[in-house]
Design an enzyme around this catalytic site. Structure first.
Site, PDB file in Angstrom:
ATOM      1  N   TYR A  52       0.844  -1.189   0.000  1.00  0.00           N
ATOM      2  CA  TYR A  52       0.000   0.000   0.000  1.00  0.00           C
ATOM      3  C   TYR A  52       0.884   1.246   0.000  1.00  0.00           C
ATOM      4  CZ  TYR A  52      -4.213  -2.794   0.933  1.00  0.00           C
ATOM      5  OH  TYR A  52      -5.261  -3.690   0.847  1.00  0.00           O
ATOM      6  N   GLU A  53       0.315   2.346  -0.437  1.00  0.00           N
ATOM      7  CA  GLU A  53       1.068   3.568  -0.688  1.00  0.00           C
ATOM      8  C   GLU A  53       1.767   4.113   0.553  1.00  0.00           C
ATOM      9  OE1 GLU A  53      -0.021   7.973  -2.433  1.00  0.00           O
ATOM     10  OE2 GLU A  53      -1.282   6.281  -2.999  1.00  0.00           O
ATOM     11  N   SER A  54       1.281   3.782   1.733  1.00  0.00           N
ATOM     12  CA  SER A  54       1.880   4.288   2.966  1.00  0.00           C
ATOM     13  C   SER A  54       3.210   3.622   3.287  1.00  0.00           C
ATOM     14  CB  SER A  54       0.908   4.083   4.132  1.00  0.00           C
ATOM     15  OG  SER A  54       0.457   2.740   4.165  1.00  0.00           O
ATOM     16  N   GLY A  55       3.605   2.612   2.513  1.00  0.00           N
ATOM     17  CA  GLY A  55       4.893   1.974   2.724  1.00  0.00           C
ATOM     18  C   GLY A  55       4.825   0.599   3.347  1.00  0.00           C
ATOM     19  N   GLY A 132      -0.740   8.637  -5.263  1.00  0.00           N
ATOM     20  CA  GLY A 132       0.330   7.982  -6.004  1.00  0.00           C
ATOM     21  C   GLY A 132      -0.124   7.327  -7.288  1.00  0.00           C
TER      22      GLY A 132
END
Length: 258
Positions: A52-55, A132
């Site tokens: 996921y985009e949060s890492g 993103g």
């Protein structure tokens, strides 16, 4: 509803999940893409890597996240890396096999709008934005998109160019120096679509059970192309439906604080 009855949204989610495999490294969007990716993980692709985009890397949430910042993602991830590392090393480094996105608007060439509906300066609706997604659309090896069909969502021309699909069609991506495959699959609540090999226009290759061609056209803002041979999407199995409904029930209970 019996165990073998299903809704169009359930059919869409399960059909999308089937497109994923154990070896995929999948950059997951929130909403319908997240549901599809996690159903794949809970059924036929237990070794899929969800990012996921949060890492969060290799996350395995027990409930569907409300956003990329949901603690459920970090709690269940193999590791969490800084966002710059996520984009520079994982995404732009070519390590993502599938970018799985949703859309507020999409056109026949897979270009996506998640920014505004109407004029940018005076929009009728202001949407969450790209986040993103523009980078996912250009740097993932290929892109899958899922959305419910409507003339409002599937439009002749998107109001804002958030994420680049196949542009004007044909070799437009290559002419811009984008060497990834772009959108290769569109899964809606009525059908499965794939881009024509030459024009890159999305073409219906499979209709979900009970769906007629007229239903697809009525809910699409452009003239729909159908493949020479259109298949019927296999209906959900009892196991797929059970796992999806259990996931949705757990998610609803968690988000209500029960």
């Amino acid at each position: 509803m019996t165990s073998l009855d299903f809704t169009p949204n359930e059919m869409m989610t399960i059909a999308a999940s089937r497109a994923l495999g154990n070896d995929d490294v999948c950059f997951v969007g929130i909403g319908a893409p997240s549901a599809a990716c996690n159903i794949a993980r809970l059924t036929h692709a237990p070794d899929i890597t969800l990012i996921y985009e949060s890492g969060t890397i290799g996350t395995a949430p027990d409930v569907l996240p409300l956003s990329i910042g949901d603690g459920e993602l970090c709690d269940t991830a193999l590791t969490t890396v800084p966002v710059p590392e996520m984009f520079c090393y994982w995404l732009q480094g070519g390590r993502i096999t599938i970018g799985f996105l949703g859309a507020a608007q999409i056109d026949r060439f897979g270009n996506i709008n998640t920014t505004v509906v109407g004029e940018y300066e005076h929009p009728r609706v202001r949407l969450p934005g790209g986040g993103g997604a523009p980078e996912i659309a250009s740097s993932s090896q290929e892109v899958y998109v899922t959305l419910a069909q409507s003339r409002r969502a599937m439009v002749e021309k998107i109001d804002f160019f958030t994420s680049f699909g196949h542009g004007e069609g044909g070799d437009h991506r290559q002419r811009l120096g984008i060497d990834t495959r772009g959108p290769t699959l569109l899964i809606t609540d009525l059908a499965i679509w794939r881009p024509d090999p030459q024009t890159k226009e999305f073409t219906v290759v499979s209709l979900h059970p009970g769906v007629r061609r007229e239903m697809v056209q009525e809910t699409c803002g452009w003239t729909v192309r159908f493949a020479e041979r259109v298949e019927e999407t296999p209906p959900p199995t009892e196991q797929e439906l059970s796992i999806l409904r259990d996931l949705k029930a757990r998610t609803e209970a968690a988000h209500k604080g029960r």
